[in-house]
Design an enzyme around this catalytic site. Structure first.
Site, PDB file in Angstrom:
ATOM      1  N   LYS A 176       7.301  93.031 -48.138  1.00  0.00           N
ATOM      2  CA  LYS A 176       8.322  94.035 -47.837  1.00  0.00           C
ATOM      3  C   LYS A 176       9.357  93.360 -46.945  1.00  0.00           C
ATOM      4  O   LYS A 176       9.197  93.258 -45.735  1.00  0.00           O
ATOM      5  CB  LYS A 176       7.700  95.242 -47.129  1.00  0.00           C
ATOM      6  CG  LYS A 176       8.455  96.567 -47.364  1.00  0.00           C
ATOM      7  CD  LYS A 176       9.889  96.601 -46.856  1.00  0.00           C
ATOM      8  CE  LYS A 176       9.967  96.770 -45.368  1.00  0.00           C
ATOM      9  NZ  LYS A 176      11.415  96.926 -44.895  1.00  0.00           N
ATOM     10  N   GLU A 224       3.955  88.853 -34.817  1.00  0.00           N
ATOM     11  CA  GLU A 224       4.854  87.977 -34.062  1.00  0.00           C
ATOM     12  C   GLU A 224       6.026  88.846 -33.645  1.00  0.00           C
ATOM     13  O   GLU A 224       6.855  89.211 -34.474  1.00  0.00           O
ATOM     14  CB  GLU A 224       5.282  86.782 -34.925  1.00  0.00           C
ATOM     15  CG  GLU A 224       5.854  85.623 -34.118  1.00  0.00           C
ATOM     16  CD  GLU A 224       7.343  85.760 -33.901  1.00  0.00           C
ATOM     17  OE1 GLU A 224       7.727  86.180 -32.778  1.00  0.00           O
ATOM     18  OE2 GLU A 224       8.109  85.451 -34.804  1.00  0.00           O
ATOM     19  N   CYS A 245      13.914  85.318 -31.582  1.00  0.00           N
ATOM     20  CA  CYS A 245      12.939  85.873 -30.641  1.00  0.00           C
ATOM     21  C   CYS A 245      12.513  84.891 -29.557  1.00  0.00           C
ATOM     22  O   CYS A 245      12.146  85.310 -28.453  1.00  0.00           O
ATOM     23  CB  CYS A 245      11.712  86.369 -31.407  1.00  0.00           C
ATOM     24  SG  CYS A 245      10.938  85.115 -32.459  1.00  0.00           S
ATOM     25  N   GLU A 281      14.902  92.752 -24.673  1.00  0.00           N
ATOM     26  CA  GLU A 281      15.346  91.743 -25.633  1.00  0.00           C
ATOM     27  C   GLU A 281      16.698  92.185 -26.201  1.00  0.00           C
ATOM     28  O   GLU A 281      16.787  93.170 -26.944  1.00  0.00           O
ATOM     29  CB  GLU A 281      14.319  91.590 -26.752  1.00  0.00           C
ATOM     30  CG  GLU A 281      14.641  90.474 -27.715  1.00  0.00           C
ATOM     31  CD  GLU A 281      13.546  90.285 -28.753  1.00  0.00           C
ATOM     32  OE1 GLU A 281      13.291  89.129 -29.132  1.00  0.00           O
ATOM     33  OE2 GLU A 281      12.954  91.286 -29.188  1.00  0.00           O
TER      34      GLU A 281
END
Length: 509
Positions: free
Chosen positions: A204, A280, A314, A411
């Protein structure tokens, strides 16, 4: 075959025509899902629009798969696992298929590079020098690992009757849910490990950048991968991703994305069938610069990393802690490095940094910055979106960001650096406390020459990865985080093990 793409094949004289041809091809492609080796529309016949982040204009339509399509894809993957040849093939033949897929992608590397730049907004050079060779390497590395999956037989005494040992077997149907910030690379890294282990998969891809996954799916048949082994369902996270996380016939879900979504996936996995998870997730990585560091190298690397993928990375070192005596000169060098960044469409000539993925992502970054400025932080450079078409954002330097401010804790996923000095006489534990003051723990960057400083800090940092002076070597190390940066690891034999299950055997005779 080589594992590195050749930048010369992307000469500007050829690129415009190739890009126009690609746009026309995308506009003409019907929105389809890959299920059991057949390309077909979504059951609902609904579609989603995919935009070029550099212009905001639509470039393609994809099928909007939902839970019904996920049911069909998982059923196809389950049949292929239980009845098909893939898990039963000699490992060398699975390896051969992975090598063949790498070769097929490499033959079309120019098209994949343009596609990724158009779809995700990244500069061609970042794709040519990063995503493409790393993706090819993943396929070829895991092709090599396919023949080395093994259990263990403990030592036994000479007079012991029977035998104890354990096997490693493919875990079953693996769901692969990938992000929009590195769509090509993330699909290949996860897919390669799953296929090497003998699993079947349902992919996906992120709805904001799904096109490379669909192109990879087209090459699976050419590589000799049987029908039903690789299935691809495009759609939203709510309609398709959640259905995968909750599906009782999925044995493992491997996800890269936000911590919030990762938490919902873990909860859904627990509620459904206790499927395994590899997550992750987000990061707010610290970069620590000491007075004895190579400041030119550090400034260039720190700024280059935050410009890489427009800060949508990230593991980027977005919190910079610098020893007070070199705070001013490092800021000056970082400012100059940001001035040199050439911003434009990723597929344009000379671009260093492309647009952000969407206007919503850009507005979120602006909100975080504005909130922290109101609380007392200062912008030294940038701090705002660029005017005009597309989703561009100025490289940004922020000072006086307290640890409790949103820009220091959340973030941002934008080209934004927060720079904070620490005292010249600060102990390593004090510097580590600054670095560890985050709910994340994905990566840390350390710039220092003193070996005592380096090794002392490595042991104090709460993170899954430490990169010292820009790193070195070429080994594929395990990648993942601690705290809210994730669960499990990817890459190498550690990443491969996640797609296997252990079966212990106690054999008597």
């Amino acid at each position: 075959m080589t594992e590195s793409a050749n930048p010369s094949v992307y000469a500007a004289s050829d690129r415009a025509a190739a890009l126009q041809q690609l746009r026309q091809s995308l506009a003409q492609r019907p929105p389809r899902l890959l299920i059991d080796g057949v390309w077909r529309p979504a059951l609902s016949a609904q579609t989603l629009e995919v935009d070029d982040p550099a212009t905001g204009e639509p470039i393609a339509r994809i099928a909007a798969g939902d839970s019904g399509d996920i049911d069909l894809a998982v059923a196809a993957a389950r049949r292929a696992f239980r009845e098909g040849p893939w898990p039963r093939l000699p490992a060398s033949r699975r390896a051969a298929a992975l090598f063949a897929l790498a070769d097929a992608i490499e033959r079309r590397q120019q098209e994949f590079a343009l596609l990724e730049s158009l779809d995700a907004g990244h500069s061609l050079m970042s794709i040519v020098n990063g995503d493409l060779p790393l993706g090819l390497r993943s396929l070829r590395d895991y092709a090599g690992w396919a023949t080395k999956i093994a259990g263990e037989v403990p030592m036994r005494s000479a007079d012991q009757r029977g035998m104890d040992y354990f096997l490693r077997e493919p875990i079953g149907v693996a769901a692969i849910v990938t992000p929009w910030n590195a769509p090509f690379l993330m699909v290949l890294q996860k897919l390669a490990a799953a296929l090497a282990a003998g699993c079947t998969v349902v992919i996906k891809p992120a709805e904001l950048a799904p096109l490379s996954a669909l192109y990879i799916g087209e090459l699976c048949d050419e590589a000799g991968i049987p029908a039903g082994v690789v299935n691809i369902v495009t759609g939203t996270g709510v309609a398709a991703g959640q259905a995968l996380a909750e599906h009782p016939d999925v044995n493992l879900i491997s996800f890269t994305g936000s911590t919030q979504v990762g938490q919902s996936i873990m909860a859904a996995a627990a509620r459904s069938n206790l499927k395994r998870v590899v997550l992750e997730l987000g990061g707010k990585s610290p970069a620590m610069v000491f007075a004895d560091a190579d400041l030119d190298k550090a400034a260039t690397a720190i700024v280059g990393e935050i410009a890489f993928k427009s800060g949508q990375y990230c593991a980027a070192g977005s919190r910079v802690y610098v020893q007070a005596s070199v705070h001013a000169p490092l800021l000056e060098k970082m400012h100059a490095a940001m001035q040199r960044i050439r911003i434009g469409a990723g597929y344009a000539d000379g671009t260093d940094m492309g647009p952000m993925i969407s206007d919503a992502q850009r507005r979120r970054a602006q909100d975080l910055i504005d909130h922290s400025l109101a609380a007392g932080a200062r912008v030294l450079r940038g701090g705002h979106a660029r005017s005009g078409p597309g989703y561009f954002f100025e490289p940004t330097l922020i000072a006086d960001a307290r640890a409790d401010m949103r820009v220091a804790q959340e973030e941002i996923f934008a080209p934004v650096l927060c720079v904070t000095p620490f005292a010249d006489d600060a102990g390593l534990s004090e510097v580590a406390a600054l670095a560890n003051d985050s709910r994340y723990g994905l990566s840390a960057k350390l710039w220092a020459r003193d070996i005592g400083t380096v090794h002392g800090l490595i042991g104090l940092l709460e993170t899954g990865q430490v990169i010292v002076n820009g790193g070195g070597g070429e080994a594929t190390l395990p990648f993942g985080g601690v705290k809210q940066s994730g669960y499990g690891r990817e890459n190498g034999h550690v990443g491969l093990s996640a797609f296997t299950e252990i079966k212990s055997v106690r054999l008597g005779y």
